[in-house]
Structures are given as structure tokens and as C-alpha cells.
Design an enzyme around this catalytic site. Structure first.
Site, PDB file in Angstrom:
ATOM      1  N   SER A  15      24.072  67.444  62.938  1.00  0.00           N
ATOM      2  CA  SER A  15      23.034  66.538  63.849  1.00  0.00           C
ATOM      3  C   SER A  15      22.607  67.714  65.223  1.00  0.00           C
ATOM      4  CB  SER A  15      23.797  65.652  64.351  1.00  0.00           C
ATOM      5  OG  SER A  15      22.901  64.969  65.291  1.00  0.00           O
ATOM      6  N   HIS A  40      20.132  65.626  60.582  1.00  0.00           N
ATOM      7  CA  HIS A  40      20.458  64.417  60.738  1.00  0.00           C
ATOM      8  C   HIS A  40      19.848  64.353  62.073  1.00  0.00           C
ATOM      9  CE1 HIS A  40      22.402  60.420  61.083  1.00  0.00           C
ATOM     10  NE2 HIS A  40      22.493  61.246  62.308  1.00  0.00           N
ATOM     11  N   ASP A  42      19.456  62.096  65.715  1.00  0.00           N
ATOM     12  CA  ASP A  42      19.685  60.873  66.427  1.00  0.00           C
ATOM     13  C   ASP A  42      18.749  60.091  67.100  1.00  0.00           C
ATOM     14  OD1 ASP A  42      22.640  60.842  65.091  1.00  0.00           O
ATOM     15  OD2 ASP A  42      22.942  61.876  65.885  1.00  0.00           O
ATOM     16  N   MET A  44      17.559  57.742  70.002  1.00  0.00           N
ATOM     17  CA  MET A  44      17.557  56.841  70.615  1.00  0.00           C
ATOM     18  C   MET A  44      17.582  56.296  71.962  1.00  0.00           C
ATOM     19  SD  MET A  44      21.931  57.633  71.684  1.00  0.00           S
ATOM     20  CE  MET A  44      23.254  59.165  69.838  1.00  0.00           C
ATOM     21  N   HIS A  73      17.988  59.208  61.746  1.00  0.00           N
ATOM     22  CA  HIS A  73      19.419  57.674  61.941  1.00  0.00           C
ATOM     23  C   HIS A  73      18.416  57.056  63.767  1.00  0.00           C
ATOM     24  CE1 HIS A  73      23.170  56.394  63.910  1.00  0.00           C
ATOM     25  NE2 HIS A  73      22.476  55.884  63.265  1.00  0.00           N
ATOM     26  N   MET A  75      18.438  54.186  66.484  1.00  0.00           N
ATOM     27  CA  MET A  75      19.866  53.875  67.250  1.00  0.00           C
ATOM     28  C   MET A  75      18.809  53.158  67.798  1.00  0.00           C
ATOM     29  SD  MET A  75      22.582  56.861  66.735  1.00  0.00           S
ATOM     30  CE  MET A  75      21.623  57.941  66.765  1.00  0.00           C
ATOM     31  N   MET A 144      28.902  53.904  60.245  1.00  0.00           N
ATOM     32  CA  MET A 144      29.411  55.182  62.090  1.00  0.00           C
ATOM     33  C   MET A 144      30.726  55.091  61.723  1.00  0.00           C
ATOM     34  SD  MET A 144      27.196  55.561  63.028  1.00  0.00           S
ATOM     35  CE  MET A 144      27.562  56.112  64.118  1.00  0.00           C
ATOM     36  N   ASP A 182      28.599  59.069  59.526  1.00  0.00           N
ATOM     37  CA  ASP A 182      28.652  59.532  60.548  1.00  0.00           C
ATOM     38  C   ASP A 182      29.339  59.509  62.087  1.00  0.00           C
ATOM     39  OD1 ASP A 182      26.628  60.739  62.538  1.00  0.00           O
ATOM     40  OD2 ASP A 182      24.701  59.623  62.282  1.00  0.00           O
TER      41      ASP A 182
HETATM   42  C1  DX5 Z   1      26.023  59.522  67.487  1.00  0.00           C
HETATM   43  C2  DX5 Z   1      25.680  60.080  66.397  1.00  0.00           C
HETATM   44  C3  DX5 Z   1      26.122  61.232  65.768  1.00  0.00           C
HETATM   45  C4  DX5 Z   1      26.158  62.106  66.594  1.00  0.00           C
HETATM   46  C5  DX5 Z   1      27.281  62.917  65.574  1.00  0.00           C
HETATM   47  O1  DX5 Z   1      25.453  58.035  67.443  1.00  0.00           O
HETATM   48  O2  DX5 Z   1      25.479  58.950  65.498  1.00  0.00           O
HETATM   49  O3  DX5 Z   1      25.547  61.689  64.415  1.00  0.00           O
HETATM   50  O4  DX5 Z   1      25.440  63.322  66.637  1.00  0.00           O
HETATM   51  O5  DX5 Z   1      28.267  63.737  66.812  1.00  0.00           O
HETATM   52  P1  DX5 Z   1      29.231  64.406  66.044  1.00  0.00           P
HETATM   53  O6  DX5 Z   1      29.451  64.841  64.468  1.00  0.00           O
HETATM   54  O7  DX5 Z   1      29.469  64.582  67.351  1.00  0.00           O
HETATM   55  O8  DX5 Z   1      30.707  62.938  65.990  1.00  0.00           O
HETATM   56 ZN    ZN Z   2      23.016  60.006  64.364  1.00  0.00          ZN
END
Ligand code: DX5
Ligand code: ZN
Length: 229
Positions: A15, A40, A42, A44, A73, A75, A144, A182
């Protein structure tokens, strides 16, 4: 694009949330060379989760520098409003959250028609039963193992039964659905998630916060391969 969805073995998806944002191209190159198959990403929106991260402009900027499958991903509260922008920017697979207030079947249908791979994700408090009905429609289900919003949190071991339940459903119904985990993945928890049935692992901090991201990724790869022998 779909050939980037590898059929066998466990896929590692570092990620970039934990990468150096001033040097994304370099960090992505490191993990690509070290054998990552997916990247990956992320996204948000400050509503669905209390954090702001990456938008389509960043995805577009890194796309020419990587051949990895872009695993986006979302969110965000309104994946239906934004998926097209991420698709245009170069996403291969887009995962939305079950908890987002959208018409999921329509969203999946629209994304598929556009040629995207699609995924659905559940937060820690959402049971597997909430998404069992749509599993035949998606290419991936994402469990998650932390509350979404931030990297570097601790893996929630109480999520293991959900991974096991999903593995059982996917195998029993012979679904062509990847099972991604994840949050809080480390050398140790990677093995726990794989033993429970995961076949895609996201790792942010475990890779990019390491002194040497390439060797951190290779170590996880080796440990998984050994555990599967
Ligand atoms: C959290 C994200 C993850 C995050 C994981 O909300 O969806 O993808 O980047 O990070 P680690 O591996 O550090 O938990
Ligand atoms: Zn993620």
C-alpha cells in the site's frame, strides 16, 4: 488489463499510503522490482473515514511508471460518483465499501461494463452475511483487519473467523473471487491471514516503513511460500 489478475498463489499488494509521497515513483519501482504483483492505493474522502489521501490525479501520475495491477481501495462515501475518474486515471480493480450508501448491484454492473474488475470491502463491524449475496458478482472481497482510515494499526485477530467464513463460501460455491486482507499485515500476521484463507495481502507499514522495502517484501513473500509448501 485482466491478465494482471494473477490466478494462482498469494498476491502481495503493497500500500502506497505508507510510501514516500515525495518519491512515489522510486518507491513503487522498488516494490515492483522486488516482486510485488499489485499496488494497493488507498483513497479516503474525510467523510467515510476521518482522513484524506489520494485522488485520481495521483493515480494518473504514477500509472505510466508501473506495470503493476492498480488495486484501488475506495474508502469514500460516494464511490458511484468517483469510480469513473479512477478508471480513467488507470485503475484496474476498484473496491468500494459495503457500508457506503450506494446501490451496490448497479455500481458493480456499471464498473464491469466499463471493463473494470470490482471488489467489495467490509469494515471490522460488518458481518460476512451482509455481502454473501453479492459475492458471485465481484472479482474480490476485502476484509478489513483494522478500522479503515490509517496505516500502521494493529492487526485484529478477531477478524480471522470472517476470513475463514469467506474462504469457505468462495470454495463451496466455486466463486472466482479473490480474498484480500488489509490492515496490520506483518511477517507474522501475513501467515495467519493466509492460513485463514486470504489470497491477496495488503501491506503498508510492513513494507514502506521498513529500512529496506524491497527486502521486507521479499521476506514476506518467502515466509508465505514456505508456509504453503
Ligand atoms: C487502512 C488502509 C490500508 C493501510 C494498511 O485504512 O486501507 O490499506 O494502508 O496499512 P498497514 O499495512 O500499515 O496496516
Ligand atoms: Zn486499503
Amino acid at each position: 488489463m485482466s491478465k494482471r489478475l494473477l490466478k494462482n498463489s498469494v498476491v502481495l499488494a503493497p500500500s502506497i499510503l505508507s510510501a514516500n509521497f515525495a518519491n512515489l515513483k522510486k518507491d513503487i519501482g522498488l516494490v515492483e522490482k522486488a516482486g510485488a504483483q499489485w499496488l494497493h492505493i488507498d483513497v479516503m474522502d474525510g467523510h467515510f473515514v476521518p482522513n484524506l489521501t489520494i485522488g485520481p490525479a495521483v493515480v494518473k501520475a504514477i500509472r505510466p511508471h508501473s506495470r503493476l495491477l492498480f488495486d484501488v481501495h475506495l474508502m469514500i462515501e460516494r464511490p458511484d460518483h468517483y469510480w469513473k475518474q479512477f478508471h480513467a486515471a488507470g485503475a484496474d480493480l476498484i473496491t468500494f465499501h459495503h457500508e457506503a450508501p450506494v446501490n451496490q448491484r448497479k455500481l458493480i454492473r456499471d464498473m464491469k461494463r466499463a471493463g473494470l474488475k470490482t471488489g467489495v470491502s467490509i469494515k471490522p463491524d460488518t458481518p460476512v452475511s451482509a455481502i454473501a449475496g453479492i459475492l458471485p458478482l465481484v472479482d474480490l472481497v476485502l476484509v478489513m483487519t483494522v478500522e479503515p482510515g490509517f496505516g500502521g494499526q494493529k492487526y485484529r485477530h478477531d477478524m480471522v473467523p470472517k476470513i475463514q467464513q469467506l474462504r469457505a463460501i468462495i470454495d463451496r460455491r466455486k466463486l472466482a473471487c479473490r480474498l484480500e486482507v488489509d490492515g496490520g499485515i506483518t511477517l507474522e500476521t501475513a501467515l495467519i491471514a493466509v492460513a485463514a484463507g486470504a489470497d491477496v495481502l495488503v501491506a503498508g507499514n510492513a513494507v514502506f516503513a521498513a529500512a529496506n522495502p524491497a527486502s521486507a517484501l521479499k521476506r514476506i513473500r518467502k515466509a508465505i511460500d514456505k508456509s504453503l509448501k
